[in-house]
Design an enzyme around this catalytic site. Structure first.
Site, PDB file in Angstrom:
ATOM      1  N   LYS A 138      13.090  -8.627 -19.084  1.00 55.72           N
ATOM      2  CA  LYS A 138      12.341  -9.039 -20.261  1.00 55.72           C
ATOM      3  C   LYS A 138      10.952  -9.491 -19.842  1.00 55.72           C
ATOM      4  CE  LYS A 138      11.569 -12.872 -19.769  1.00 55.72           C
ATOM      5  NZ  LYS A 138      10.963 -13.678 -18.655  1.00 55.72           N
ATOM      6  N   TYR A 223      12.050 -16.303 -25.132  1.00 51.33           N
ATOM      7  CA  TYR A 223      13.385 -16.910 -25.264  1.00 51.33           C
ATOM      8  C   TYR A 223      13.529 -17.605 -26.620  1.00 51.33           C
ATOM      9  CZ  TYR A 223      14.458 -16.046 -20.360  1.00 51.33           C
ATOM     10  OH  TYR A 223      14.732 -15.441 -19.153  1.00 51.33           O
TER      11      TYR A 223
HETATM   12  P1  NAD Z   1       7.825 -11.690  -8.617  1.00 49.17           P
HETATM   13  O1  NAD Z   1       6.357 -11.749  -8.523  1.00 49.17           O
HETATM   14  O2  NAD Z   1       8.638 -12.672  -7.851  1.00 49.17           O
HETATM   15  O3  NAD Z   1       8.346 -10.237  -8.207  1.00 49.17           O
HETATM   16  C1  NAD Z   1       7.742  -9.076  -8.701  1.00 49.17           C
HETATM   17  C2  NAD Z   1       8.023  -7.920  -7.767  1.00 49.17           C
HETATM   18  O4  NAD Z   1       7.349  -6.761  -8.242  1.00 49.17           O
HETATM   19  C3  NAD Z   1       7.566  -8.158  -6.338  1.00 49.17           C
HETATM   20  O5  NAD Z   1       8.541  -7.705  -5.441  1.00 49.17           O
HETATM   21  C4  NAD Z   1       6.315  -7.319  -6.216  1.00 49.17           C
HETATM   22  O6  NAD Z   1       6.092  -6.842  -4.901  1.00 49.17           O
HETATM   23  C5  NAD Z   1       6.639  -6.178  -7.158  1.00 49.17           C
HETATM   24  N1  NAD Z   1       5.468  -5.446  -7.626  1.00 49.17           N
HETATM   25  C6  NAD Z   1       5.393  -4.136  -7.756  1.00 49.17           C
HETATM   26  N2  NAD Z   1       4.191  -3.748  -8.155  1.00 49.17           N
HETATM   27  C7  NAD Z   1       3.451  -4.866  -8.278  1.00 49.17           C
HETATM   28  C8  NAD Z   1       2.120  -5.113  -8.662  1.00 49.17           C
HETATM   29  N3  NAD Z   1       1.276  -4.116  -9.013  1.00 49.17           N
HETATM   30  N4  NAD Z   1       1.715  -6.386  -8.704  1.00 49.17           N
HETATM   31  C9  NAD Z   1       2.531  -7.407  -8.389  1.00 49.17           C
HETATM   32  N5  NAD Z   1       3.822  -7.217  -8.002  1.00 49.17           N
HETATM   33  C10 NAD Z   1       4.278  -5.953  -7.948  1.00 49.17           C
HETATM   34  O7  NAD Z   1       8.179 -11.781 -10.169  1.00 49.17           O
HETATM   35  P2  NAD Z   1       9.605 -12.107 -10.801  1.00 49.17           P
HETATM   36  O8  NAD Z   1       9.660 -13.547 -11.130  1.00 49.17           O
HETATM   37  O9  NAD Z   1      10.652 -11.518  -9.953  1.00 49.17           O
HETATM   38  O10 NAD Z   1       9.494 -11.340 -12.209  1.00 49.17           O
HETATM   39  C11 NAD Z   1       9.727  -9.947 -12.296  1.00 49.17           C
HETATM   40  C12 NAD Z   1      10.244  -9.615 -13.706  1.00 49.17           C
HETATM   41  O11 NAD Z   1      11.458 -10.310 -13.933  1.00 49.17           O
HETATM   42  C13 NAD Z   1       9.306 -10.013 -14.830  1.00 49.17           C
HETATM   43  O12 NAD Z   1       9.338  -9.044 -15.845  1.00 49.17           O
HETATM   44  C14 NAD Z   1       9.891 -11.320 -15.343  1.00 49.17           C
HETATM   45  O13 NAD Z   1       9.628 -11.545 -16.721  1.00 49.17           O
HETATM   46  C15 NAD Z   1      11.362 -11.074 -15.123  1.00 49.17           C
HETATM   47  N6  NAD Z   1      12.124 -12.319 -14.924  1.00 49.17           N
HETATM   48  C16 NAD Z   1      13.237 -12.521 -15.676  1.00 49.17           C
HETATM   49  C17 NAD Z   1      13.970 -13.670 -15.518  1.00 49.17           C
HETATM   50  C18 NAD Z   1      15.234 -13.877 -16.318  1.00 49.17           C
HETATM   51  O14 NAD Z   1      15.779 -14.972 -16.282  1.00 49.17           O
HETATM   52  N7  NAD Z   1      15.719 -12.869 -17.000  1.00 49.17           N
HETATM   53  C19 NAD Z   1      13.561 -14.642 -14.619  1.00 49.17           C
HETATM   54  C20 NAD Z   1      12.411 -14.402 -13.843  1.00 49.17           C
HETATM   55  C21 NAD Z   1      11.691 -13.237 -14.011  1.00 49.17           C
END
Ligand code: NAD
Length: 372
Positions: A138, A223
């Site tokens: 999401k 949320y």
């Molecule tokens: P994060 O920054 O920790 O991880 C993102 C990942 O994407 C990294 O591994 C990064 O290398 C990669 N990536 C690929 N292309 C990229 C680019 N151009 N720029 C930056 N990163 C790039 O982020 P996250 O917290 O893991 O969030 C990722 C997704 O998960 C988001 O859509 C966020 O909304 C979602 N999320 C959902 C929940 C939930 O509870 N459902 C919780 C946290 C995050």
């Protein structure tokens, strides 16, 4: 293992105490023994090995119906580390350039896209083109138009599109929904959803319009939007919204810091919500009906979720949300199981239409009629 009676007797409690002791906590702590699962295993590749991807991977260790079998990343060193940690074979590892070849890999059923929001659409379109089921974090996309494109592409490719709405499987949330459906709260009048946290590093992708699609609304406000729908059981017909920005350097044009928004529902019920990147301690739902109420705090964090209603504390079991989500998604994909609250692409498009309407209401200062 000792029975509850043995346990309480060891404590020297009387038969009367046995009758009076609340069963609810005991039930919450006791696991029911289910027959071992012998159905198909959902074999998942994670695309985007970041913070949340890591959490999903760890949670999947406890899944009985889903398994992490593949990795897709732009960083070779991460692939190596994850391969060692999760025992992933080389033939199931891809980078962003070559992962379309996954179409020729019979050992992967689904790809879970866990990248910055602005990249979800393009990656999911490629997953669908490769003939694999898509699971997407999401917000599914950065607006309803892109979301609909994803739904259409997956339909055309005859693959499922599911979204990581982990709260749709959370036991206390489901109990409140059950109580509302059975009329325990009477006629629903009001919902309040408060979602937010103070965001740190100003250089992170969550504060970059291109990669995030917006600001707090995309990340955490969603949320409250989604919750207002599953808690009331209705779809909004109008939206009003107001934005407050105290730090225009950190929160640039198109990146919202704090938005208050209101929904009106067909029954006359209303919702009043807050989405912010500039306040802590905001993870609270309140549902009010003319016969009772439910209050949850935390309401959407990783847990444990806590809540009470006019009838007392909610004592449903504490779960690891992502473990349950992935096991349930296996059932949805293989057995067409219908979850109590949908987690499909159409469900996500409804939230995206509301996000579009909220941004429009902020911009125009006007009440926006919606039909979702
Ligand atoms: P994060 O920054 O920790 O991880 C993102 C990942 O994407 C990294 O591994 C990064 O290398 C990669 N990536 C690929 N292309 C990229 C680019 N151009 N720029 C930056 N990163 C790039 O982020 P996250 O917290 O893991 O969030 C990722 C997704 O998960 C988001 O859509 C966020 O909304 C979602 N999320 C959902 C929940 C939930 O509870 N459902 C919780 C946290 C995050």
């Amino acid at each position: 293992m000792n029975s509850r009676r043995d346990f309480l007797q060891k404590l020297g409690l009387s038969a009367l105490a046995l009758q009076l002791a609340p069963l609810s906590n005991w039930a919450a702590e006791t696991k029911t023994i289910e027959p071992a699962y012998d159905g198909p295993m959902l074999r998942v590749a994670i695309l985007g090995l970041g913070g949340y991807g890591g959490m999903v991977a760890e949670a999947m260790r406890s899944c009985t119906k889903a398994k992490l079998v593949g990795l897709i990343s732009g960083t070779p060193s991460k692939i190596k580390t994850w391969q060692a940690k999760y025992g992933i074979p080389e033939k199931n590892c891809y980078n962003y350039q070559n992962f379309d070849n996954i179409k020729n890999n019979p050992d992967i059923d689904a790809v879970y896209v866990i990248t910055p929001n602005g990249l979800h659409r393009d990656f999911v379109l490629r997953v669908a083109a490769a003939g694999k089921h898509a699971i997407c974090e999401k917000p599914m996309a950065v607006n309803a138009k892109e979301g609909q494109e994803m739904v259409d592409a997956c339909k055309k490719a005859n693959v499922k599109l599911l979204v990581g709405y982990r709260m749709h499987f959370e036991p206390k949330t489901l109990e409140v929904i059950r109580m509302r459906q059975s009329g325990e709260f009477g006629k629903i009048r009001f919902f309040q959803g408060q979602c937010g946290f103070t965001i740190g590093d100003p250089t992170q992708w969550r504060l970059n319009k291109q990669l995030a699609g917006g600001g707090s609304m995309m990340d955490i406000g969603i949320y409250a939007i989604n919750g207002s729908r599953y808690m009331t059981g209705e779809e909004p017909i109008w939206v009003t919204a107001q934005e407050t920005k105290t730090d225009p350097v950190k929160f640039k044009e198109g990146v919202d810091e704090t938005i208050q928004f209101q929904f009106g529902f067909p029954s006359g019920a209303v919702a009043s919500c807050l989405s912010t990147y500039n306040m802590n301690n905001l993870d609270r739902f309140f549902l009010d009906g003319d016969k009772g109420f439910a209050e949850m705090q935390p309401s959407t964090g990783y847990g444990p979720i806590r809540g009470r209603t006019h009838l007392g504390e909610l004592n449903q079991p504490v779960t690891t949300h992502q473990t349950v989500q992935m096991d349930e998604m296996a059932e949805i994909i293989f057995n067409n199981k219908k979850p109590v609250v949908p987690v499909d692409g159409e469900e996500a498009v409804k939230d995206l239409k509301l996000i579009d309407a909220i941004y429009q209401a902020v911009k125009t200062g006007k009440k926006v009629e919606v039909s979702i």
